[in-house]
Scaffold this active site. Structure first.
Site, PDB file in Angstrom:
ATOM      1  N   ASP A   2     -18.495   1.550 -11.604  1.00  0.00           N
ATOM      2  CA  ASP A   2     -18.207   2.741 -10.817  1.00  0.00           C
ATOM      3  C   ASP A   2     -19.306   3.767 -11.058  1.00  0.00           C
ATOM      4  O   ASP A   2     -19.836   3.875 -12.164  1.00  0.00           O
ATOM      5  CB  ASP A   2     -16.848   3.316 -11.232  1.00  0.00           C
ATOM      6  CG  ASP A   2     -16.415   4.466 -10.362  1.00  0.00           C
ATOM      7  OD1 ASP A   2     -16.696   4.436  -9.145  1.00  0.00           O
ATOM      8  OD2 ASP A   2     -15.817   5.408 -10.890  1.00  0.00           O
ATOM      9  N   ASN A   4     -22.307   4.092  -9.337  1.00  0.00           N
ATOM     10  CA  ASN A   4     -23.692   3.743  -9.013  1.00  0.00           C
ATOM     11  C   ASN A   4     -24.288   4.691  -7.967  1.00  0.00           C
ATOM     12  O   ASN A   4     -25.435   5.112  -8.094  1.00  0.00           O
ATOM     13  CB  ASN A   4     -23.790   2.296  -8.511  1.00  0.00           C
ATOM     14  CG  ASN A   4     -23.441   1.302  -9.581  1.00  0.00           C
ATOM     15  OD1 ASN A   4     -23.691   1.513 -10.759  1.00  0.00           O
ATOM     16  ND2 ASN A   4     -22.843   0.197  -9.184  1.00  0.00           N
ATOM     17  N   ASN A  50     -12.444   1.338  -1.929  1.00  0.00           N
ATOM     18  CA  ASN A  50     -13.825   1.264  -1.447  1.00  0.00           C
ATOM     19  C   ASN A  50     -13.923   0.925   0.037  1.00  0.00           C
ATOM     20  O   ASN A  50     -14.959   1.177   0.659  1.00  0.00           O
ATOM     21  CB  ASN A  50     -14.641   0.240  -2.253  1.00  0.00           C
ATOM     22  CG  ASN A  50     -14.951   0.709  -3.655  1.00  0.00           C
ATOM     23  OD1 ASN A  50     -15.165  -0.107  -4.546  1.00  0.00           O
ATOM     24  ND2 ASN A  50     -14.972   2.010  -3.884  1.00  0.00           N
ATOM     25  N   TRP A  51     -12.860   0.376   0.611  1.00  0.00           N
ATOM     26  CA  TRP A  51     -12.878   0.084   2.054  1.00  0.00           C
ATOM     27  C   TRP A  51     -12.987   1.372   2.882  1.00  0.00           C
ATOM     28  O   TRP A  51     -13.355   1.321   4.050  1.00  0.00           O
ATOM     29  CB  TRP A  51     -11.627  -0.690   2.476  1.00  0.00           C
ATOM     30  CG  TRP A  51     -11.597  -2.102   1.979  1.00  0.00           C
ATOM     31  CD1 TRP A  51     -10.739  -2.634   1.052  1.00  0.00           C
ATOM     32  CD2 TRP A  51     -12.452  -3.178   2.374  1.00  0.00           C
ATOM     33  NE1 TRP A  51     -11.023  -3.958   0.849  1.00  0.00           N
ATOM     34  CE2 TRP A  51     -12.065  -4.327   1.649  1.00  0.00           C
ATOM     35  CE3 TRP A  51     -13.517  -3.281   3.276  1.00  0.00           C
ATOM     36  CZ2 TRP A  51     -12.703  -5.566   1.800  1.00  0.00           C
ATOM     37  CZ3 TRP A  51     -14.149  -4.518   3.424  1.00  0.00           C
ATOM     38  CH2 TRP A  51     -13.744  -5.631   2.691  1.00  0.00           C
TER      39      TRP A  51
END
Length: 167
Positions: A2, A4, A50-51
């Protein structure tokens, strides 16, 4: 895995750069954990939340996942690493799903570290899956409420093949 994108942004790079660097770091961590003979390593690679990221970022992340898994199949075999996944794999694009399934199958007989990727995964999603399965078993008459205990609940979790997290 997580942060990045935030890491890259803080250094005046675009988010994509952060994801690429994150993939390199993940590779190093995986190899070091295998070298240290850790029995299990779970990487939370793509959560259900994250979608909701911008579509181009999601497409890039899926492409990166597909590419990296394909590239690292030989490394997994060479290091005797068994690859597994938890999460809603069916939500992944077909090409990504194919390489995930191929990698799982290819490494199935490996007896070293189990590397689990959490893909399209969320804790609530896993609990929901478990609850639905318990209800389904009860409706079929295969399960009585008195049989429900911690061990049974754990056995219905999609991640049941993994030990409890050791942080």
């Amino acid at each position: 895995m997580d942060g990045n994108g935030r890491w890259a942004k803080a250094r005046r790079h675009n988010r994509v750069y952060g994801h690429i660097r994150g993939a390199r770091v993940a590779k190093s961590i995986i190899e070091e954990c295998a070298r240290l003979k850790l029995p299990y390593l779970t990487l939370f690679a793509f959560s259900t939340e994250n979608w909701f990221r911008p579509i181009e970022e999601v497409k890039f992340l899926m492409h990166l996942l597909e590419r990296q898994l394909r590239r690292e199949q030989k490394t997994l075999m060479r290091n005797n690493i068994r690859f597994q996944c938890i999460g809603e794999i069916q939500r992944l694009p077909k090409a990504v799903r194919n390489v995930v399934e191929e990698t799982v199958e290819m490494t199935a007989m490996n007896s070293g570290m189990v590397l689990a990727f959490a893909l399209s995964y969320g804790g609530r999603q896993e609990i929901t899956h478990m609850a639905r399965e318990l209800v389904r078993q009860a409706k079929l008459g295969l399960l009585d409420e008195e049989e429900v205990d911690e061990a049974l609940v754990a056995s219905f979790l999609p991640s049941s093949f993994l030990p409890d997290p050791d942080l």
